[in-house]
Write a protein that holds these residues in place. Structure first.
Motif, PDB file in Angstrom:
ATOM      1  N   GLY A 265      -8.728   2.747   0.645  1.00  0.00           N
ATOM      2  CA  GLY A 265      -7.550   1.984   1.025  1.00  0.00           C
ATOM      3  C   GLY A 265      -7.103   2.281   2.438  1.00  0.00           C
ATOM      4  O   GLY A 265      -6.760   1.377   3.198  1.00  0.00           O
TER       5      GLY A 265
ATOM      6  N   SER B 207      -4.635   1.901  -5.683  1.00  0.00           N
ATOM      7  CA  SER B 207      -4.911   2.192  -4.292  1.00  0.00           C
ATOM      8  C   SER B 207      -6.051   1.378  -3.738  1.00  0.00           C
ATOM      9  O   SER B 207      -6.329   1.418  -2.558  1.00  0.00           O
ATOM     10  CB  SER B 207      -5.217   3.696  -4.113  1.00  0.00           C
TER      11      SER B 207
ATOM     12  N   VAL C 269      -7.983  -1.605  -2.147  1.00  0.00           N
ATOM     13  CA  VAL C 269      -7.553  -2.669  -1.249  1.00  0.00           C
ATOM     14  C   VAL C 269      -8.668  -3.676  -1.100  1.00  0.00           C
ATOM     15  O   VAL C 269      -9.791  -3.301  -0.869  1.00  0.00           O
ATOM     16  CB  VAL C 269      -7.176  -2.074   0.127  1.00  0.00           C
TER      17      VAL C 269
ATOM     18  N   ARG D 175       0.827  -1.209   0.000  1.00  0.00           N
ATOM     19  CA  ARG D 175       0.000   0.000   0.000  1.00  0.00           C
ATOM     20  C   ARG D 175       0.856   1.251   0.000  1.00  0.00           C
ATOM     21  O   ARG D 175       0.524   2.248  -0.657  1.00  0.00           O
ATOM     22  CB  ARG D 175      -0.921   0.009   1.244  1.00  0.00           C
TER      23      ARG D 175
END
Length: 293
Positions: free
Chosen positions: A208, A291, A293, A97
Protein backbone atom coordinates in the motif's frame (compact mmCIF):
# COMPACT_ATOMS: atom_id res chain seq x y z
CA UNK A 1 -3.33 23.18 -36.22
CA UNK A 2 -0.80 23.32 -33.40
CA UNK A 3 1.18 20.08 -32.87
CA UNK A 4 0.81 20.68 -29.13
CA UNK A 5 -2.97 20.69 -29.42
CA UNK A 6 -2.82 17.48 -31.46
CA UNK A 7 -0.67 15.91 -28.73
CA UNK A 8 -3.13 17.00 -26.04
CA UNK A 9 -6.07 15.64 -28.05
CA UNK A 10 -4.27 12.31 -28.59
CA UNK A 11 -3.43 12.15 -24.89
CA UNK A 12 -7.05 12.86 -24.02
CA UNK A 13 -8.22 10.06 -26.29
CA UNK A 14 -5.82 7.60 -24.66
CA UNK A 15 -6.80 8.80 -21.18
CA UNK A 16 -10.50 8.37 -21.92
CA UNK A 17 -10.05 4.87 -23.36
CA UNK A 18 -7.82 3.64 -20.54
CA UNK A 19 -10.04 4.91 -17.74
CA UNK A 20 -13.17 3.66 -19.50
CA UNK A 21 -11.62 0.18 -19.25
CA UNK A 22 -11.13 0.61 -15.51
CA UNK A 23 -14.74 1.71 -15.06
CA UNK A 24 -16.00 -1.20 -17.15
CA UNK A 25 -14.08 -3.70 -15.01
CA UNK A 26 -15.41 -2.17 -11.79
CA UNK A 27 -18.97 -2.01 -13.10
CA UNK A 28 -19.17 -5.57 -14.44
CA UNK A 29 -17.38 -7.25 -11.50
CA UNK A 30 -19.77 -7.65 -8.53
CA UNK A 31 -16.93 -8.52 -6.15
CA UNK A 32 -15.36 -5.08 -6.64
CA UNK A 33 -17.84 -3.18 -4.48
CA UNK A 34 -15.68 -2.30 -1.47
CA UNK A 35 -15.24 1.41 -0.55
CA UNK A 36 -11.67 1.42 -1.85
CA UNK A 37 -12.87 0.34 -5.31
CA UNK A 38 -15.49 3.07 -5.26
CA UNK A 39 -12.67 5.57 -4.76
CA UNK A 40 -10.74 3.99 -7.62
CA UNK A 41 -13.85 4.33 -9.74
CA UNK A 42 -14.21 7.99 -8.77
CA UNK A 43 -10.63 8.63 -9.83
CA UNK A 44 -11.14 6.75 -13.10
CA UNK A 45 -14.34 8.67 -13.84
CA UNK A 46 -12.62 12.00 -13.17
CA UNK A 47 -9.73 11.07 -15.46
CA UNK A 48 -12.15 9.81 -18.11
CA UNK A 49 -13.95 13.16 -18.09
CA UNK A 50 -10.59 14.94 -18.21
CA UNK A 51 -9.70 13.00 -21.36
CA UNK A 52 -13.05 13.83 -22.92
CA UNK A 53 -12.53 17.46 -21.93
CA UNK A 54 -9.22 17.57 -23.79
CA UNK A 55 -10.88 16.16 -26.90
CA UNK A 56 -13.81 18.56 -26.55
CA UNK A 57 -11.44 21.51 -26.16
CA UNK A 58 -9.67 20.51 -29.39
CA UNK A 59 -12.99 20.16 -31.20
CA UNK A 60 -14.22 23.55 -29.99
CA UNK A 61 -11.00 25.26 -31.03
CA UNK A 62 -10.51 23.74 -34.48
CA UNK A 63 -13.70 22.02 -35.62
CA UNK A 64 -16.51 24.28 -34.44
CA UNK A 65 -17.29 26.99 -36.99
CA UNK A 66 -18.23 29.66 -36.21
CA UNK A 67 -16.54 29.73 -32.78
CA UNK A 68 -18.93 29.60 -29.84
CA UNK A 69 -18.17 31.32 -26.53
CA UNK A 70 -20.64 29.06 -24.72
CA UNK A 71 -18.94 25.94 -26.11
CA UNK A 72 -15.51 27.26 -25.14
CA UNK A 73 -16.67 27.99 -21.61
CA UNK A 74 -18.38 24.61 -21.35
CA UNK A 75 -15.21 22.79 -22.48
CA UNK A 76 -13.13 24.78 -19.99
CA UNK A 77 -15.65 24.01 -17.25
CA UNK A 78 -15.51 20.30 -18.03
CA UNK A 79 -11.72 20.33 -17.70
CA UNK A 80 -11.89 22.27 -14.41
CA UNK A 81 -14.50 19.91 -12.95
CA UNK A 82 -12.69 16.77 -14.11
CA UNK A 83 -9.23 17.72 -12.88
CA UNK A 84 -10.69 19.04 -9.61
CA UNK A 85 -12.44 15.69 -9.11
CA UNK A 86 -9.20 13.87 -9.92
CA UNK A 87 -7.31 15.83 -7.26
CA UNK A 88 -10.11 15.36 -4.72
CA UNK A 89 -10.30 11.62 -5.48
CA UNK A 90 -6.58 11.28 -4.83
CA UNK A 91 -7.06 13.15 -1.56
CA UNK A 92 -9.95 10.81 -0.67
CA UNK A 93 -7.77 7.78 -1.46
CA UNK A 94 -5.04 9.17 0.78
CA UNK A 95 -7.54 9.70 3.62
CA UNK A 96 -8.89 6.18 3.09
CA UNK A 97 -5.40 4.68 3.32
CA UNK A 98 -4.74 6.66 6.47
CA UNK A 99 -7.95 5.46 8.11
CA UNK A 100 -7.29 1.85 7.08
CA UNK A 101 -4.04 1.93 9.05
CA UNK A 102 -5.03 4.24 11.90
CA UNK A 103 -8.29 2.37 12.62
CA UNK A 104 -7.30 -1.05 11.31
CA UNK A 105 -9.55 -2.97 13.71
CA UNK A 106 -12.72 -0.95 13.05
CA UNK A 107 -12.03 0.13 9.45
CA UNK A 108 -14.45 -2.30 7.78
CA UNK A 109 -17.31 -1.50 10.14
CA UNK A 110 -16.86 2.28 10.01
CA UNK A 111 -16.10 2.71 6.30
CA UNK A 112 -19.38 1.41 4.93
CA UNK A 113 -20.20 1.56 1.24
CA UNK A 114 -23.14 3.92 1.87
CA UNK A 115 -20.97 6.38 3.79
CA UNK A 116 -18.31 6.33 1.07
CA UNK A 117 -20.94 6.86 -1.63
CA UNK A 118 -22.28 9.90 0.22
CA UNK A 119 -18.82 11.40 0.57
CA UNK A 120 -17.99 10.78 -3.08
CA UNK A 121 -21.29 12.33 -4.17
CA UNK A 122 -20.63 15.41 -2.03
CA UNK A 123 -17.14 15.69 -3.49
CA UNK A 124 -18.46 15.50 -7.06
CA UNK A 125 -21.11 18.15 -6.40
CA UNK A 126 -18.37 20.46 -5.16
CA UNK A 127 -16.22 19.78 -8.23
CA UNK A 128 -19.17 20.31 -10.56
CA UNK A 129 -19.63 23.69 -8.88
CA UNK A 130 -16.01 24.51 -9.70
CA UNK A 131 -16.68 23.49 -13.30
CA UNK A 132 -19.54 25.97 -13.53
CA UNK A 133 -17.34 28.92 -12.57
CA UNK A 134 -16.31 29.85 -16.16
CA UNK A 135 -19.96 30.01 -17.17
CA UNK A 136 -20.76 32.11 -14.08
CA UNK A 137 -18.23 34.83 -14.84
CA UNK A 138 -14.79 33.39 -14.13
CA UNK A 139 -13.64 34.11 -17.68
CA UNK A 140 -11.68 36.69 -19.62
CA UNK A 141 -13.57 36.60 -22.91
CA UNK A 142 -14.54 40.26 -22.50
CA UNK A 143 -11.07 41.36 -21.37
CA UNK A 144 -8.29 39.43 -23.09
CA UNK A 145 -5.60 41.27 -21.14
CA UNK A 146 -6.77 39.61 -17.90
CA UNK A 147 -6.44 36.07 -19.27
CA UNK A 148 -4.23 33.55 -17.55
CA UNK A 149 -2.43 30.64 -19.19
CA UNK A 150 -5.63 28.71 -18.39
CA UNK A 151 -7.70 30.62 -20.91
CA UNK A 152 -10.57 31.54 -20.55
CA UNK A 153 -9.93 31.69 -16.78
CA UNK A 154 -8.63 35.05 -15.53
CA UNK A 155 -5.20 35.33 -13.95
CA UNK A 156 -6.58 36.14 -10.48
CA UNK A 157 -8.91 33.16 -10.55
CA UNK A 158 -6.17 30.90 -11.89
CA UNK A 159 -4.01 31.99 -8.94
CA UNK A 160 -6.82 31.02 -6.55
CA UNK A 161 -7.09 27.59 -8.17
CA UNK A 162 -3.31 27.09 -8.07
CA UNK A 163 -3.05 28.05 -4.38
CA UNK A 164 -5.97 25.76 -3.52
CA UNK A 165 -4.30 22.93 -5.42
CA UNK A 166 -1.00 23.44 -3.58
CA UNK A 167 -2.80 23.47 -0.21
CA UNK A 168 -4.60 20.23 -1.05
CA UNK A 169 -1.33 18.64 -2.08
CA UNK A 170 0.28 19.80 1.17
CA UNK A 171 -2.58 18.11 3.06
CA UNK A 172 -2.04 14.92 1.07
CA UNK A 173 1.66 14.95 1.90
CA UNK A 174 0.93 15.50 5.59
CA UNK A 175 -1.42 12.51 5.60
CA UNK A 176 1.19 10.49 3.74
CA UNK A 177 3.78 11.28 6.40
CA UNK A 178 1.33 10.11 9.08
CA UNK A 179 0.76 6.91 7.12
CA UNK A 180 4.51 6.30 7.03
CA UNK A 181 4.77 6.79 10.80
CA UNK A 182 1.94 4.34 11.44
CA UNK A 183 3.43 1.82 9.01
CA UNK A 184 6.83 2.01 10.68
CA UNK A 185 5.22 1.51 14.08
CA UNK A 186 3.39 -1.54 12.73
CA UNK A 187 6.67 -2.85 11.32
CA UNK A 188 8.30 -2.62 14.73
CA UNK A 189 5.42 -4.53 16.31
CA UNK A 190 5.61 -7.15 13.57
CA UNK A 191 9.33 -7.60 14.12
CA UNK A 192 8.56 -8.57 17.72
CA UNK A 193 5.63 -10.89 17.00
CA UNK A 194 7.12 -12.97 14.13
CA UNK A 195 3.74 -14.40 13.23
CA UNK A 196 2.39 -15.35 9.81
CA UNK A 197 -0.61 -13.03 10.08
CA UNK A 198 1.65 -10.15 11.03
CA UNK A 199 3.95 -10.93 8.12
CA UNK A 200 1.01 -10.92 5.72
CA UNK A 201 -0.14 -7.58 7.13
CA UNK A 202 3.41 -6.19 6.74
CA UNK A 203 3.48 -7.26 3.09
CA UNK A 204 0.10 -5.64 2.54
CA UNK A 205 1.20 -2.44 4.27
CA UNK A 206 4.41 -2.21 2.24
CA UNK A 207 2.44 -2.73 -0.96
CA UNK A 208 0.00 0.00 0.00
CA UNK A 209 2.80 2.43 0.84
CA UNK A 210 4.56 1.62 -2.42
CA UNK A 211 1.44 2.31 -4.46
CA UNK A 212 0.65 5.48 -2.56
CA UNK A 213 4.23 6.71 -3.04
CA UNK A 214 3.99 6.11 -6.76
CA UNK A 215 0.69 7.99 -7.00
CA UNK A 216 1.71 11.01 -4.94
CA UNK A 217 5.20 11.16 -6.45
CA UNK A 218 3.89 10.99 -9.99
CA UNK A 219 1.16 13.47 -9.13
CA UNK A 220 3.72 15.95 -7.79
CA UNK A 221 6.06 15.61 -10.78
CA UNK A 222 3.19 16.04 -13.23
CA UNK A 223 1.22 18.83 -11.58
CA UNK A 224 3.43 20.93 -9.27
CA UNK A 225 5.44 22.64 -12.09
CA UNK A 226 2.24 23.51 -13.95
CA UNK A 227 0.53 24.79 -10.79
CA UNK A 228 3.48 27.03 -9.88
CA UNK A 229 3.75 28.30 -13.46
CA UNK A 230 0.04 29.14 -13.60
CA UNK A 231 0.49 31.05 -10.34
CA UNK A 232 3.18 33.39 -11.70
CA UNK A 233 2.57 33.48 -15.47
CA UNK A 234 -0.07 35.16 -17.61
CA UNK A 235 -1.25 35.08 -21.22
CA UNK A 236 1.69 37.19 -22.37
CA UNK A 237 4.13 34.33 -21.70
CA UNK A 238 5.11 32.17 -24.70
CA UNK A 239 2.53 29.46 -25.34
CA UNK A 240 5.23 26.81 -25.69
CA UNK A 241 5.93 27.07 -21.94
CA UNK A 242 2.29 26.44 -21.12
CA UNK A 243 2.02 23.48 -23.49
CA UNK A 244 5.28 21.90 -22.28
CA UNK A 245 3.98 21.94 -18.69
CA UNK A 246 0.33 21.18 -19.44
CA UNK A 247 1.11 18.00 -21.39
CA UNK A 248 2.89 16.25 -18.46
CA UNK A 249 0.03 17.37 -16.18
CA UNK A 250 -2.55 15.72 -18.41
CA UNK A 251 -0.38 12.61 -18.63
CA UNK A 252 -0.99 12.09 -14.91
CA UNK A 253 -4.50 10.93 -15.82
CA UNK A 254 -2.90 8.47 -18.22
CA UNK A 255 -0.53 7.12 -15.57
CA UNK A 256 -3.03 6.83 -12.69
CA UNK A 257 -4.73 3.64 -13.94
CA UNK A 258 -1.36 2.00 -14.65
CA UNK A 259 0.17 2.57 -11.23
CA UNK A 260 -3.05 2.25 -9.25
CA UNK A 261 -5.94 0.31 -10.75
CA UNK A 262 -4.03 -2.12 -12.95
CA UNK A 263 -1.63 -3.00 -10.10
CA UNK A 264 -4.52 -4.11 -7.89
CA UNK A 265 -4.69 -7.96 -7.80
CA UNK A 266 -8.50 -8.02 -7.84
CA UNK A 267 -8.70 -5.78 -10.89
CA UNK A 268 -5.95 -7.82 -12.56
CA UNK A 269 -7.95 -11.01 -11.99
CA UNK A 270 -11.06 -9.42 -13.50
CA UNK A 271 -9.07 -8.32 -16.55
CA UNK A 272 -7.63 -11.81 -17.00
CA UNK A 273 -11.09 -13.34 -16.73
CA UNK A 274 -12.53 -10.86 -19.23
CA UNK A 275 -9.71 -11.25 -21.76
CA UNK A 276 -8.68 -14.89 -21.38
CA UNK A 277 -11.39 -16.56 -19.32
CA UNK A 278 -8.87 -17.78 -16.75
CA UNK A 279 -6.68 -16.59 -13.88
CA UNK A 280 -2.90 -17.29 -14.00
CA UNK A 281 -1.64 -19.60 -11.28
CA UNK A 282 0.91 -16.97 -10.25
CA UNK A 283 -1.78 -14.92 -8.49
CA UNK A 284 -1.70 -15.14 -4.72
CA UNK A 285 -4.74 -16.68 -3.06
CA UNK A 286 -4.42 -14.72 0.19
CA UNK A 287 -7.52 -12.73 1.19
CA UNK A 288 -7.68 -9.01 0.59
CA UNK A 289 -7.01 -6.78 3.58
CA UNK A 290 -7.85 -3.19 4.33
CA UNK A 291 -4.30 -2.11 3.51
CA UNK A 292 -4.37 -3.44 -0.02
CA UNK A 293 -4.39 -0.72 -2.65
Amino acid sequence: VSPWDIALCATGTAVAGENALVLAVLFYTPSLRAPMFLLIGSLALADLLAGLGLVANFAVRYLLRPPSEAAELAAAGLLLAAFSASVCSLLAITVDRYLSLYNALTYHSERTLGFTCAMVLLMWLLCLGVGLLPLLGWNCLRDQSSCSILRPVTKDNAAVLAVTFLLLFALMMQLYLQICKIAFRHAQQIAVQHQFIATAQATSTRKGLSTLSLILGTFALCWIPFAIYSLVADSSYPAVYTYSLALPATCNSLINPIIYAFRNPDIQKSLWLACCGCIPSTFSSRPRTSSDV
